[in-house]
Design a protein around this motif. Structure first.
Motif, PDB file in Angstrom:
ATOM      1  N   PRO A  26       0.783  -1.238   0.000  1.00  0.00           N
ATOM      2  CA  PRO A  26       0.000   0.000   0.000  1.00  0.00           C
ATOM      3  C   PRO A  26       0.817   1.291   0.000  1.00  0.00           C
ATOM      4  CG  PRO A  26      -1.003  -1.594   1.462  1.00  0.00           C
ATOM      5  CD  PRO A  26       0.294  -2.191   1.017  1.00  0.00           C
ATOM      6  N   SER A  27       1.828   1.381   0.861  1.00  0.00           N
ATOM      7  CA  SER A  27       2.606   2.624   0.926  1.00  0.00           C
ATOM      8  C   SER A  27       3.397   2.851  -0.355  1.00  0.00           C
ATOM      9  CB  SER A  27       3.550   2.613   2.130  1.00  0.00           C
ATOM     10  OG  SER A  27       4.410   1.503   2.092  1.00  0.00           O
ATOM     11  N   GLN A  28       3.790   1.778  -1.014  1.00  0.00           N
ATOM     12  CA  GLN A  28       4.530   1.914  -2.267  1.00  0.00           C
ATOM     13  C   GLN A  28       3.593   2.262  -3.425  1.00  0.00           C
ATOM     14  OE1 GLN A  28       8.001  -1.078  -0.644  1.00  0.00           O
ATOM     15  NE2 GLN A  28       6.979  -1.663  -2.504  1.00  0.00           N
ATOM     16  N   THR A  29       2.359   1.809  -3.351  1.00  0.00           N
ATOM     17  CA  THR A  29       1.359   2.230  -4.332  1.00  0.00           C
ATOM     18  C   THR A  29       1.142   3.737  -4.231  1.00  0.00           C
ATOM     19  OG1 THR A  29       0.234   0.078  -4.237  1.00  0.00           O
ATOM     20  CG2 THR A  29      -1.043   1.936  -5.096  1.00  0.00           C
ATOM     21  N   GLU A  30       1.022   4.230  -2.997  1.00  0.00           N
ATOM     22  CA  GLU A  30       0.866   5.668  -2.770  1.00  0.00           C
ATOM     23  C   GLU A  30       2.060   6.432  -3.329  1.00  0.00           C
ATOM     24  OE1 GLU A  30      -0.650   8.213   0.952  1.00  0.00           O
ATOM     25  OE2 GLU A  30       1.275   7.228   1.333  1.00  0.00           O
ATOM     26  N   LEU A  31       3.264   5.914  -3.109  1.00  0.00           N
ATOM     27  CA  LEU A  31       4.469   6.546  -3.633  1.00  0.00           C
ATOM     28  C   LEU A  31       4.456   6.601  -5.159  1.00  0.00           C
ATOM     29  CD1 LEU A  31       7.377   7.612  -3.652  1.00  0.00           C
ATOM     30  CD2 LEU A  31       8.159   5.252  -3.267  1.00  0.00           C
ATOM     31  N   LEU A  32       4.130   5.490  -5.801  1.00  0.00           N
ATOM     32  CA  LEU A  32       4.083   5.454  -7.264  1.00  0.00           C
ATOM     33  C   LEU A  32       3.108   6.500  -7.802  1.00  0.00           C
ATOM     34  CD1 LEU A  32       4.050   1.567  -7.711  1.00  0.00           C
ATOM     35  CD2 LEU A  32       5.916   3.087  -8.397  1.00  0.00           C
ATOM     36  N   TYR A  33       1.962   6.619  -7.146  1.00  0.00           N
ATOM     37  CA  TYR A  33       0.969   7.624  -7.547  1.00  0.00           C
ATOM     38  C   TYR A  33       1.542   9.024  -7.384  1.00  0.00           C
ATOM     39  CZ  TYR A  33      -3.187  10.567  -7.419  1.00  0.00           C
ATOM     40  OH  TYR A  33      -4.100  11.570  -7.652  1.00  0.00           O
ATOM     41  N   ASP A  34       2.172   9.277  -6.248  1.00  0.00           N
ATOM     42  CA  ASP A  34       2.712  10.609  -5.974  1.00  0.00           C
ATOM     43  C   ASP A  34       3.866  10.964  -6.911  1.00  0.00           C
ATOM     44  OD1 ASP A  34       0.904  11.230  -3.978  1.00  0.00           O
ATOM     45  OD2 ASP A  34       2.190  10.502  -2.352  1.00  0.00           O
ATOM     46  N   TYR A 250       5.936   4.026   4.674  1.00  0.00           N
ATOM     47  CA  TYR A 250       7.121   4.773   4.281  1.00  0.00           C
ATOM     48  C   TYR A 250       6.890   5.379   2.895  1.00  0.00           C
ATOM     49  CZ  TYR A 250       7.491  -0.212   3.244  1.00  0.00           C
ATOM     50  OH  TYR A 250       7.197  -1.501   2.909  1.00  0.00           O
ATOM     51  N   GLY A 251       7.893   6.042   2.364  1.00  0.00           N
ATOM     52  CA  GLY A 251       7.708   6.719   1.073  1.00  0.00           C
ATOM     53  C   GLY A 251       7.212   8.135   1.284  1.00  0.00           C
ATOM     54  N   THR A 252       6.321   8.586   0.425  1.00  0.00           N
ATOM     55  CA  THR A 252       5.847   9.968   0.485  1.00  0.00           C
ATOM     56  C   THR A 252       4.985  10.224   1.722  1.00  0.00           C
ATOM     57  OG1 THR A 252       4.121   9.248  -1.066  1.00  0.00           O
ATOM     58  CG2 THR A 252       5.976  10.475  -1.973  1.00  0.00           C
ATOM     59  N   ARG A 253       4.469   9.177   2.362  1.00  0.00           N
ATOM     60  CA  ARG A 253       3.665   9.347   3.571  1.00  0.00           C
ATOM     61  C   ARG A 253       4.469  10.030   4.695  1.00  0.00           C
ATOM     62  NH1 ARG A 253      -1.291   7.752   5.609  1.00  0.00           N
ATOM     63  NH2 ARG A 253      -1.710   7.795   3.368  1.00  0.00           N
ATOM     64  N   LEU A 254       5.779   9.916   4.638  1.00  0.00           N
ATOM     65  CA  LEU A 254       6.616  10.536   5.664  1.00  0.00           C
ATOM     66  C   LEU A 254       6.339  12.027   5.813  1.00  0.00           C
ATOM     67  CD1 LEU A 254      10.119   8.875   5.177  1.00  0.00           C
ATOM     68  CD2 LEU A 254       8.873   9.054   7.334  1.00  0.00           C
TER      69      LEU A 254
END
Length: 272
Positions: A26-34, A250-254
């Motif tokens: 999930p967090s890496q999906t969010e990163l890819l989108y961002d 992790y990723g852009t959620r930081l």
């Protein structure tokens, strides 16, 4: 042909930048989108809830621990993005029969920034990756200034019930606790082996006697009744319900997490 190395040391070679991406985290999906890669994402897990609309527009290929291999085959991915902790070795090896698998391994903020940089190179979006890295670095520095005068507090961070499980050593949650000047009583691999040890709740006081107990919203959604049950054995400890995504994604959620952590400290200050 370009050759890259993922975060567990595997070498992957691509003639062109991958255009059909399946994300298993999930967090890496969010990163890819961002990073502006929404059109290249073709498959996600049922737990990939951010951004919300992706579940309506992308193929759901199962969960993080159980994937549907046939669905993935039919999507004909160029690359599958997995994670060492979230996805089992068995799943990764089976998926390698379908497409190249990129495995991330994120325990620290530095690991997270490396992942963002890697994706920038891999998917030809270096500029966006650098923008996010710069923003996260700036917010991280700002948070370190904020946390500088905060006292160390002993804490326990619960992630599961039946059996009770907590964040132990060598995981991203523990890194976030340390960043916040929280002393995780279960950060002791000799006494509590494993990243997420099972504990006996009746022994929590002799195991470390935390000042604060964090009850996470995920993967188990703790509620008031659980706080009451745990509170019977912690006595003086304050209980705080926390957004598990802020501590474990992790990723852009930081970028959002640093601001969220400030609100946690403001709540703790109100206890004093």
């Amino acid at each position: 042909m370009k050759t890259y190395q993922d975060q567990i040391g595997n070498t992957l070679t691509f003639e062109n930048s991958p255009k059909r991406i399946i994300s298993l985290v999930p967090s890496q999906t969010e990163l890819l989108y961002d990073l502006g890669l929404e059109e290249k994402i073709i498959g996600i897990t049922k737990f990939c809830v951010h951004p919300y609309h992706l579940k309506q527009t992308k193929k759901v290929i199962g969960g993080t621990k159980k994937v549907h291999y046939e669905k993935i085959k039919l999507l004909k991915p160029d690359i599958i993005i997995a994670n060492k902790e979230e996805n089992t070795l068995e799943i990764v090896e089976e998926l390698r029969k379908i497409a190249p698998v990129w495995v991330t391994n994120v325990v620290t903020i530095e690991d997270s920034l490396q992942m963002i940089s890697d994706f920038g190179k891999l998917f030809n979006c270096r500029t966006e990756a650098q923008k996010w890295t710069d923003k996260i670095n700036f917010a991280h520095k700002d948070f370190l200034d904020f946390i500088n005068d905060k006292p160390e507090r002993k804490v326990a961070y619960f992630i599961w019930k039946d059996p009770y499980m907590v964040a132990g050593s060598d995981n991203f949650i523990n890194e976030m606790l340390t960043l916040n000047n929280f002393k995780n009583i279960y950060d002791n691999p000799e006494k509590f082996p494993g990243r997420y040890p099972e504990i006996i709740i009746q022994k929590i006081r002799i195991q470390g006697d935390p000042e604060i107990v964090f009850l996470s919203s995920e993967p188990f959604p703790f509620k008031d009744e659980h706080a009451f049950e745990i509170g019977r054995f912690t006595h003086h400890a304050k209980t705080i319900f926390v957004d598990g995504e802020m501590f474990s994604w992790y990723g852009t959620r930081l970028l959002k997490a640093f601001e969220y952590f400030k609100t946690i400290h403001n709540r703790i200050k109100s206890f004093d």
